[in-house]
Design a protein around this motif. Structure first.
Motif, mmCIF file in Angstrom:
data_model
loop_
_atom_site.group_PDB
_atom_site.id
_atom_site.type_symbol
_atom_site.label_atom_id
_atom_site.label_comp_id
_atom_site.label_asym_id
_atom_site.label_seq_id
_atom_site.Cartn_x
_atom_site.Cartn_y
_atom_site.Cartn_z
ATOM 1 N N THR A 24 32.506 33.129 38.692
ATOM 2 C CA THR A 24 32.145 34.225 37.793
ATOM 3 C C THR A 24 30.986 33.907 36.844
ATOM 4 O O THR A 24 30.027 34.673 36.763
ATOM 5 C CB THR A 24 33.388 34.687 37.012
ATOM 6 O OG1 THR A 24 34.337 35.203 37.955
ATOM 7 C CG2 THR A 24 33.057 35.763 36.013
ATOM 8 N N PRO A 25 31.018 32.810 36.087
ATOM 9 C CA PRO A 25 29.915 32.600 35.133
ATOM 10 C C PRO A 25 28.578 32.313 35.806
ATOM 11 O O PRO A 25 27.525 32.643 35.256
ATOM 12 C CB PRO A 25 30.386 31.408 34.295
ATOM 13 C CG PRO A 25 31.409 30.723 35.134
ATOM 14 C CD PRO A 25 32.065 31.790 35.952
ATOM 15 N N GLY A 55 36.591 40.538 40.328
ATOM 16 C CA GLY A 55 37.443 40.876 41.467
ATOM 17 C C GLY A 55 36.673 40.862 42.769
ATOM 18 O O GLY A 55 35.461 41.129 42.792
ATOM 19 N N LEU A 56 37.377 40.564 43.858
ATOM 20 C CA LEU A 56 36.733 40.424 45.153
ATOM 21 C C LEU A 56 37.697 40.874 46.241
ATOM 22 O O LEU A 56 38.881 40.530 46.200
ATOM 23 C CB LEU A 56 36.368 38.952 45.363
ATOM 24 C CG LEU A 56 35.396 38.586 46.459
ATOM 25 C CD1 LEU A 56 33.983 38.983 46.050
ATOM 26 C CD2 LEU A 56 35.450 37.080 46.698
ATOM 27 N N ALA A 57 37.207 41.652 47.194
ATOM 28 C CA ALA A 57 38.038 42.074 48.323
ATOM 29 C C ALA A 57 37.143 42.274 49.537
ATOM 30 O O ALA A 57 35.946 42.575 49.411
ATOM 31 C CB ALA A 57 38.787 43.364 47.995
ATOM 32 N N THR A 66 34.305 43.835 41.473
ATOM 33 C CA THR A 66 34.364 44.486 40.161
ATOM 34 C C THR A 66 33.476 43.712 39.197
ATOM 35 O O THR A 66 33.476 42.472 39.183
ATOM 36 C CB THR A 66 35.803 44.519 39.608
ATOM 37 O OG1 THR A 66 36.336 43.187 39.597
ATOM 38 C CG2 THR A 66 36.696 45.402 40.454
ATOM 39 N N ARG A 67 32.715 44.451 38.393
ATOM 40 C CA ARG A 67 31.865 43.843 37.371
ATOM 41 C C ARG A 67 31.776 44.799 36.199
ATOM 42 O O ARG A 67 31.495 45.993 36.385
ATOM 43 C CB ARG A 67 30.468 43.556 37.925
ATOM 44 C CG ARG A 67 29.582 42.735 36.976
ATOM 45 C CD ARG A 67 28.171 42.638 37.505
ATOM 46 N NE ARG A 67 27.519 43.942 37.509
ATOM 47 C CZ ARG A 67 26.486 44.258 38.295
ATOM 48 N NH1 ARG A 67 26.026 43.397 39.169
ATOM 49 N NH2 ARG A 67 25.939 45.459 38.212
ATOM 50 N N ASP A 68 32.055 44.283 35.015
ATOM 51 C CA ASP A 68 32.109 45.136 33.819
ATOM 52 C C ASP A 68 33.098 46.292 34.058
ATOM 53 O O ASP A 68 34.219 46.045 34.469
ATOM 54 C CB ASP A 68 30.710 45.648 33.465
ATOM 55 C CG ASP A 68 29.746 44.518 33.164
ATOM 56 O OD1 ASP A 68 30.196 43.498 32.616
ATOM 57 O OD2 ASP A 68 28.555 44.643 33.497
ATOM 58 N N ASP A 92 39.084 44.781 36.440
ATOM 59 C CA ASP A 92 39.354 43.349 36.574
ATOM 60 C C ASP A 92 39.428 42.886 38.026
ATOM 61 O O ASP A 92 38.743 41.958 38.431
ATOM 62 C CB ASP A 92 40.658 42.997 35.845
ATOM 63 C CG ASP A 92 40.601 43.356 34.373
ATOM 64 O OD1 ASP A 92 39.562 43.069 33.750
ATOM 65 O OD2 ASP A 92 41.571 43.922 33.848
ATOM 66 N N GLY A 93 40.297 43.529 38.824
ATOM 67 C CA GLY A 93 40.486 43.107 40.204
ATOM 68 C C GLY A 93 40.410 44.280 41.148
ATOM 69 O O GLY A 93 40.567 45.439 40.742
#
Length: 538
Positions: A24-25, A55-57, A66-68, A92-93
């Motif tokens: 993430t960072p 989040g990642l799928a 997912t971002r922001d 978040d996810g």
């Protein structure tokens, strides 16, 4: 799995047997070989776009992130992000199953479900925990990981109902993925963790030349579980642990005692904790049973000034995480409490100050007009957490003093909880006495706990004794409080001497009180844990 260079792994997913994860960072989309940890950055030219993704799928050839506040999708080959939907708060996810998209949002307190084609919200489920959540979907099941709850929830994909929950062996789970073996069809849950750990750094410019600082700690580990619907609980990862407890006679003031019997409780045998072997340290002991608990008795003819001894026990334990899934509805029609429990676990037998005005008022205020046992227990827990803040002290005050002061150690939290529960007709007892350092990766290395620890169990007729952590356990000063250790314990909680005194001293057949001779003034205790290996899957 510890991918080289990773700072904080969050969302993880499988593409067949290859694991992908978002750092993430850094914004690195990593391809990880689960066997070798060999790692490759997939988005070499799109790092900025993937920074702060949580989040990642993956569904077919599409990657979802997912971002922001937003959800995005892209083709796995091009990685050009396309906007899908925006929430009012951070997303978040994300998980995808066919035409359905599931998005977690801590601030909304729910899982929002969208139709992939229309991008319209279909419905939403209540979030099972209070922390930031990530998720993965499989057939009819949603698996939801919660950072603060240290828990993975098994949720019915159609109704949002929690089937059961599993404690993770490490804190701060930040991502979850499901791998299906192409040959056997066996499914394995993998969980990502991300946090910081303190360490001592050599600094030649400081005085002294060392300083305490923090470094990233992130990895991926399989989550194993076994759910028992009859007992309404799920066991999870555990370890084979060697625990030693010994007393070194080293009195502050010399004493002379005759016919000494020194009793030390032994580890309990429970659904989550198996005592595989026990042996004495220093001096031999005989075993007694007190209220169903095993106790080691060390005998000395005399204890004279200048005399020194070392004695105790070494135990080999198999310990796992356990999490019960019991709802208020399950305790609506429980039978009346048996007289033996009323006479033992509803009375003031340990300086609980249950007859004082402040304790009685607190017992009333904590539950109000609630009559359901489980809701009463939950309300008492939250009331005590609200009224007290945590502080370590060398001695334990009675609940009336603790409530007046507003600060308490874990033992004082337990005392207040015992008093309020018993005044509300909820049987409860003390359990402890130590937590193994929660360092499952540090195997075959001697470890010492920072301090002792106690918690409690409350009794529900027909269901038995259920555990509950004594204080908020470093998760924040105010609610909503996590329920990770409400009817649950992680593998590092070592159960010793349920409902009995952990350690006591007799001389000439008479039990000595702390006013006679305080054990802490007479001896120094030595506690050591060695985590030998992780227990195999179920």
């Amino acid at each position: 799995m510890r991918p080289l260079s990773a700072a904080a792994l969050c969302g993880i997913a499988f593409i067949q047997d290859t694991l992908i994860a978002i750092d993430t960072p850094k914004g690195h989309l990593l391809q990880i070989d689960p066997i070798s940890d060999n790692t490759k950055i997939l988005n070499s030219h799109q790092v900025r776009e993937f920074r702060d993704v949580t989040g990642l799928a993956v569904w077919e050839d599409t990657l979802w992130v997912t971002r922001d506040n937003s959800v995005y999708l892209c083709n796995l080959n091009s990685l050009g992000l396309e906007h899908f939907v925006t929430l009012p708060y951070p997303a978040d996810g994300v998980a995808v199953w066919q035409s359905t998209v599931y998005v977690t949002c801590q601030k909304l307190g729910c899982i929002v479900i969208f139709d992939r084609e229309t991008r319209k919200e279909i419905t939403r489920f209540y979030a099972p925990g209070v922390g930031v959540e990530n998720l993965v979907v499989s057939e009819e099941t949603l698996w939801v990981s919660d950072t603060i709850e240290q828990t993975v929830y098994c949720i019915d994909r159609a109704t949002g109902e929690v089937q059961f929950s599993v404690l993770t062996p490490f804190a701060c789970p930040t991502g979850i993925a499901l791998h299906k073996n192409g040959e056997t069809g066996e499914e394995t849950l993998l969980v990502a963790y991300a946090s910081e750990e303190p360490y001592i750094r050599d600094n030649p410019n400081a005085d002294p030349n060392y300083e305490l600082t923090y470094r990233d700690r992130t990895f991926i580990h399989p989550l194993h579980y076994h759910y028992d619907p009859d007992k309404r609980c799920a066991l999870s990862n555990g370890y084979l642990i060697e625990m030693s407890y010994a007393e070194e006679i080293s009195p502050l003031e010399e004493v002379y005692l005759q016919d000494v019997e020194w009793r030390i409780a032994l580890p309990s045998q429970t659904d989550r904790q198996k005592l595989k072997h026990i042996e004495p340290i220093g001096l031999p002991f005989i075993e007694e049973e007190i209220d169903g608990q095993r106790v080691a008795v060390f005998k000395l003819d005399t204890l004279t000034p200048g005399e020194r001894h070392l004695f105790g026990w070494k135990a080999l334990l198999e310990v796992r995480g356990i999490k019960y899934r019991i709802t208020p509805k399950d305790v609506e029609d429980i039978p009346e409490l048996l007289p033996e429990y009323q006479g033992r676990y509803l009375v003031d037998d340990d300086d609980l100050a249950m007859d004082t005005t402040i304790v009685r008022r607190a017992a009333h205020d904590a539950v109000g007009s609630e009559t359901n046992l489980l809701r009463k227990m939950y309300s008492i827990r939250n009331y005590v957490y609200d009224e007290l803040s945590y502080g370590i002290k060398p001695y334990i005050d009675t609940p009336d003093i603790v409530l007046e002061r507003g600060v308490g150690s874990c033992g004082e939290y337990v005392g207040v909880l015992l008093a309020l529960c018993r005044l509300n007709d909820i049987p409860c007892r003390t359990v402890g006495r130590y937590k193994c350092p929660a360092l499952g990766e540090y195997q075959n290395v001697p470890l010492q706990p920072d301090f002792n620890h106690v918690w409690l169990e409350f009794y529900v007729p027909n269901l038995g004794w259920l555990p509950m952590e004594s204080n908020p356990d470093d998760t924040g000063d105010r609610g909503p409080y996590p329920t990770r250790f409400f009817m649950g314990l992680c593998w590092y909680h070592i159960e010793i001497g349920k409902g009995i005194t952990f350690e006591s001293l007799n001389s000439k057949g008479v039990r000595l009180t702390k006013e006679d001779v305080a054990i802490g003034d007479l001896a120094i205790n030595h506690i050591q844990f060695t985590i030998l290996e992780e227990l195999p899957p179920f």
